[in-house]
Design an enzyme around this catalytic site. Structure first.
Site, PDB file in Angstrom:
ATOM      1  N   GLU A 188       0.889  -1.168   0.000  1.00 45.19           N
ATOM      2  CA  GLU A 188       0.000   0.000   0.000  1.00 45.19           C
ATOM      3  C   GLU A 188       0.919   1.207   0.000  1.00 45.19           C
ATOM      4  O   GLU A 188       1.480   1.561   1.036  1.00 45.19           O
ATOM      5  CB  GLU A 188      -0.872   0.020   1.270  1.00 45.19           C
ATOM      6  CG  GLU A 188      -1.842  -1.129   1.413  1.00 45.19           C
ATOM      7  CD  GLU A 188      -3.032  -1.013   0.485  1.00 45.19           C
ATOM      8  OE1 GLU A 188      -3.174   0.012  -0.200  1.00 45.19           O
ATOM      9  OE2 GLU A 188      -3.820  -1.966   0.430  1.00 45.19           O
ATOM     10  N   CYS A 195      -2.451   9.458   2.449  1.00 49.11           N
ATOM     11  CA  CYS A 195      -2.105   8.775   1.196  1.00 49.11           C
ATOM     12  C   CYS A 195      -3.193   8.981   0.149  1.00 49.11           C
ATOM     13  O   CYS A 195      -2.911   9.150  -1.023  1.00 49.11           O
ATOM     14  CB  CYS A 195      -1.866   7.290   1.444  1.00 49.11           C
ATOM     15  SG  CYS A 195      -3.237   6.458   2.245  1.00 49.11           S
TER      16      CYS A 195
HETATM   17  P1  NDP Z   1       8.150   5.182   4.603  1.00 49.03           P
HETATM   18  O1  NDP Z   1       8.148   4.421   3.336  1.00 49.03           O
HETATM   19  O2  NDP Z   1       9.277   6.118   4.888  1.00 49.03           O
HETATM   20  O3  NDP Z   1       8.094   4.181   5.853  1.00 49.03           O
HETATM   21  C1  NDP Z   1       7.057   3.221   5.976  1.00 49.03           C
HETATM   22  C2  NDP Z   1       7.506   2.157   6.959  1.00 49.03           C
HETATM   23  O4  NDP Z   1       8.575   1.399   6.390  1.00 49.03           O
HETATM   24  C3  NDP Z   1       8.055   2.719   8.279  1.00 49.03           C
HETATM   25  O5  NDP Z   1       7.651   1.884   9.339  1.00 49.03           O
HETATM   26  C4  NDP Z   1       9.531   2.653   8.042  1.00 49.03           C
HETATM   27  O6  NDP Z   1      10.266   2.615   9.230  1.00 49.03           O
HETATM   28  C5  NDP Z   1       9.661   1.348   7.298  1.00 49.03           C
HETATM   29  N1  NDP Z   1      10.914   1.207   6.564  1.00 49.03           N
HETATM   30  C6  NDP Z   1      11.830   2.159   6.220  1.00 49.03           C
HETATM   31  N2  NDP Z   1      12.854   1.601   5.521  1.00 49.03           N
HETATM   32  C7  NDP Z   1      12.582   0.277   5.429  1.00 49.03           C
HETATM   33  C8  NDP Z   1      13.235  -0.830   4.802  1.00 49.03           C
HETATM   34  N3  NDP Z   1      14.378  -0.678   4.127  1.00 49.03           N
HETATM   35  N4  NDP Z   1      12.662  -2.046   4.894  1.00 49.03           N
HETATM   36  C9  NDP Z   1      11.493  -2.216   5.534  1.00 49.03           C
HETATM   37  N5  NDP Z   1      10.822  -1.200   6.147  1.00 49.03           N
HETATM   38  C10 NDP Z   1      11.351   0.024   6.086  1.00 49.03           C
HETATM   39  O7  NDP Z   1       6.754   5.929   4.640  1.00 49.03           O
HETATM   40  P2  NDP Z   1       6.206   6.959   5.704  1.00 49.03           P
HETATM   41  O8  NDP Z   1       6.239   6.342   7.070  1.00 49.03           O
HETATM   42  O9  NDP Z   1       6.884   8.268   5.486  1.00 49.03           O
HETATM   43  O10 NDP Z   1       4.672   7.061   5.297  1.00 49.03           O
HETATM   44  C11 NDP Z   1       4.217   7.951   4.333  1.00 49.03           C
HETATM   45  C12 NDP Z   1       3.961   7.229   3.030  1.00 49.03           C
HETATM   46  O11 NDP Z   1       3.021   6.193   3.250  1.00 49.03           O
HETATM   47  C13 NDP Z   1       3.337   8.116   1.980  1.00 49.03           C
HETATM   48  O12 NDP Z   1       3.933   7.854   0.732  1.00 49.03           O
HETATM   49  C14 NDP Z   1       1.894   7.689   1.979  1.00 49.03           C
HETATM   50  O13 NDP Z   1       1.226   7.948   0.773  1.00 49.03           O
HETATM   51  C15 NDP Z   1       2.016   6.234   2.258  1.00 49.03           C
HETATM   52  N6  NDP Z   1       0.766   5.685   2.781  1.00 49.03           N
HETATM   53  C16 NDP Z   1       0.054   4.820   2.007  1.00 49.03           C
HETATM   54  C17 NDP Z   1      -1.163   4.335   2.440  1.00 49.03           C
HETATM   55  C18 NDP Z   1      -1.931   3.356   1.621  1.00 49.03           C
HETATM   56  O14 NDP Z   1      -2.791   2.698   2.179  1.00 49.03           O
HETATM   57  N7  NDP Z   1      -1.686   3.209   0.342  1.00 49.03           N
HETATM   58  C19 NDP Z   1      -1.719   4.748   3.742  1.00 49.03           C
HETATM   59  C20 NDP Z   1      -0.889   5.637   4.475  1.00 49.03           C
HETATM   60  C21 NDP Z   1       0.314   6.085   3.997  1.00 49.03           C
HETATM   61  P3  NDP Z   1      10.826   3.991   9.840  1.00 49.03           P
HETATM   62  O15 NDP Z   1       9.638   4.870  10.070  1.00 49.03           O
HETATM   63  O16 NDP Z   1      11.441   3.530  11.076  1.00 49.03           O
HETATM   64  O17 NDP Z   1      11.772   4.549   8.807  1.00 49.03           O
END
Ligand code: NDP
Length: 498
Positions: free
Chosen positions: A245, A279
């Site tokens: 997602e 999102c």
């Molecule tokens: P990120 O992609 O930065 O992070 C998402 C999660 O992935 C966090 O828990 C993060 O940890 C973790 N993460 C980071 N690096 C890695 C890795 N290499 N391997 C595995 N996990 C990792 O997104 P955001 O948290 O900034 O969220 C915002 C984004 O989410 C926007 O693009 C938004 O559109 C999207 N989103 C999509 C939704 C949907 O349903 N389609 C709903 C809500 C949001 P950490 O925070 O510790 O870096």
């Protein structure tokens, strides 16, 4: 030189992940950081718990999940306050988020048996001597990686459906919102305390990466498209199935026969709710010539009334400080390339806040149109007709949700949007409709949470055939004769050959 801590940016302090409020810098949560070995051990424990949970049966799981739902519902203010304290989201918005999550939990618990339970399906003539049986079995352990912008609603979309399907869950909350993630785990443990069916591991991105490689049976990721790619690559090593997602750049199309007040209200809320950090937030609006000016006036009037600040306001702080630069870049780029600010604009970014900004006539190749802004900004561009609006809407690789305002053509336009979801004469409503699947296409990801598809996403279809009579035409055996094959050929020609 000691680095200055920017309020809202998470820190690691003595092996603990510390989250802080983006407006005040006050500490919100302090949780132990998991090592790769901790992540693996949590998954091993969850695997044992998953067997117990699956063995409970669907009725007992339903009863416990509904009790968890009741806990969440009765403590809605407490959880909403924590969401506010940790991520800066206004309390009213946090309440709406928690309530939506409660609704999904209720639906998933109540419908798991109907959607996933064993059923007979029809046999076909060619194998009429066998009955056909279908059921959906749990994967085992589902890893859930969540973002910070909806730290309750978003992970619950995976957690509730995965648990209802009979899986154990290991959650890696965003580093910006670990306390909310832990609250969810702790409240579940108050209801299900026999086994660690739902656990959390905390830390930075590397902990998410470790979860991908920990042996989970499925990984549900919600976050940015860029991280989604990394998650998929890590999971590919072990052929672990993934649900992605990812981000979006959702558009609203306003047709000539739209109720303009309703459209303006939905554009402002859909674009600026949670300070635009959504999102499925409306980031682009395409309004048809003829109603463009009156629509823009209405949007500016409404957005201009919104209050900005830490408490009791409409627009809270930007949760992730680094996003402020992205928002500033998008506004500056739009203005530098011929866009006009009819509200807010060049000086809108005042850390940790961004004042509501409405940009018009923004070039379609600018960052404000093509990239996820994730701030309280809207672009509104003029189009000749809905065909042009649909073409512009569909020109990006993102395809999450969308919205259409109008009467005669609205449903047809919603169908033509290249997106997983759309709302007609409202914004974002598909997210709260627990009977409908949620997910995107293209750079917005694949797979579905919510609804019957969301339950099936967390289960493997198991197909069983059972003999119920002797075969009249035994062809799948070496005992068959030439006459059997000749009859088979005759039958296929008779039934399928015309
Ligand atoms: P990120 O992609 O930065 O992070 C998402 C999660 O992935 C966090 O828990 C993060 O940890 C973790 N993460 C980071 N690096 C890695 C890795 N290499 N391997 C595995 N996990 C990792 O997104 P955001 O948290 O900034 O969220 C915002 C984004 O989410 C926007 O693009 C938004 O559109 C999207 N989103 C999509 C939704 C949907 O349903 N389609 C709903 C809500 C949001 P950490 O925070 O510790 O870096």
């Amino acid at each position: 030189m000691t680095a200055v801590h920017v309020p809202g940016t998470p820190m690691i302090d003595d092996g603990r992940l510390v989250s802080t409020n983006p407006a005040t810098g006050a500490e919100a949560g302090r949780l132990p950081v998991a090592s790769p070995a901790d992540v693996e051990a949590t998954v091993v424990q969850a695997r044992a718990a998953s067997e117990w949970w699956a063995g409970l049966g669907v009725a007992a799981r339903r009863e416990r999940l509904l009790r968890w739902r009741s806990r969440l519902a009765s403590r809605v203010e407490e959880l909403a306050e924590l969401v506010h304290v940790e991520g800066g989201k206004p309390v009213a918005e946090s309440v709406v988020e928690v309530v939506t999550a409660v609704e999904h939990l209720d639906w998933a618990a109540r419908n798991a048996k109907r959607v996933l339970g064993p059923r007979r399906v029809r046999s076909r003539l060619m194998l009429a001597e066998f009955s056909a049986h279908l059921e959906y079995q749990p994967y085992g352990v589902v890893g859930v990686i969540g973002p910070w912008n909806y730290p309750v609603f978003t992970p619950i979309g995976s957690i509730a459906y995965a648990l209802a399907a009979g899986n154990a869950v290991v959650l890696k909350p965003s580093e910006y919102t670990p306390a909310v993630g832990q609250w969810l785990v702790d409240s579940f443990a108050e209801v299900v305390n026999e086994e660690p069916v739902f656990a959390a591991v905390h830390g930075l991105g590397d902990v998410g990466a470790a979860l991908c490689r920990s042996g989970v049976d499925k990984l549900a990721f919600t976050g940015s498209t860029a991280t989604g790619r990394k998650v998929m690559a890590a999971c590919a090593e072990s052929l672990t199935p993934v649900l992605i997602e990812a981000g979006g750049k959702d558009a609203m199309i306003v047709d000539t026969d739209a109720d303009l007040d309703a459209a303006a209200s939905a554009a402002v809320w859909g674009g600026l709710t949670n300070a635009g950090q959504t999102c499925i937030g409306i980031e682009r609006v395409y309004a048809v010539e003829g109603i463009f000016d009156s629509f823009v006036d209405r949007v500016v009037q409404r957005a201009g009334r919104l209050t900005v600040g830490a408490d009791g306001t409409d627009i809270g702080p930007i949760t992730m400080p680094s996003q402020l630069e992205v928002i500033r870049r998008h506004i500056d780029d739009a203005l530098a390339h011929g866009g006009r600010a009819v509200l807010g604009g060049a000086d809108a970014v005042q850390p940790p806040y961004v004042r509501p900004t409405v940009l018009v006539d923004v070039p379609e190749d600018s960052a404000a149109i093509r990239e996820e802004t994730f701030g309280p900004t809207l672009t509104i561009n003029r189009v000749r007709d809905v065909d042009e609006a649909v073409a512009r809407t569909n020109a990006l690789r993102y395809g999450l949700g969308g919205s259409v305002f109008g009467r005669r053509r609205a449903m047809a336009v919603a169908r033509r949007m290249r997106s997983g979801m759309a709302s007609v004469n409202s914004a974002l409503t598909f997210a709260g409709m627990s009977t409908l699947p949620f997910g995107g296409v293209g750079d917005s990801g694949f797979g579905r949470i919510h609804g019957a598809d969301g339950l099936r996403e967390f289960a493997r279809p198991k197909a069983i055939t059972r003999r119920r009579a002797r075969s009249l035409l035994p062809v799948t055996t070496f005992d068959r004769t030439d006459a059997d094959i000749a009859r088979l050929v005759k039958i296929v020609k008779r039934f399928y050959g015309r």
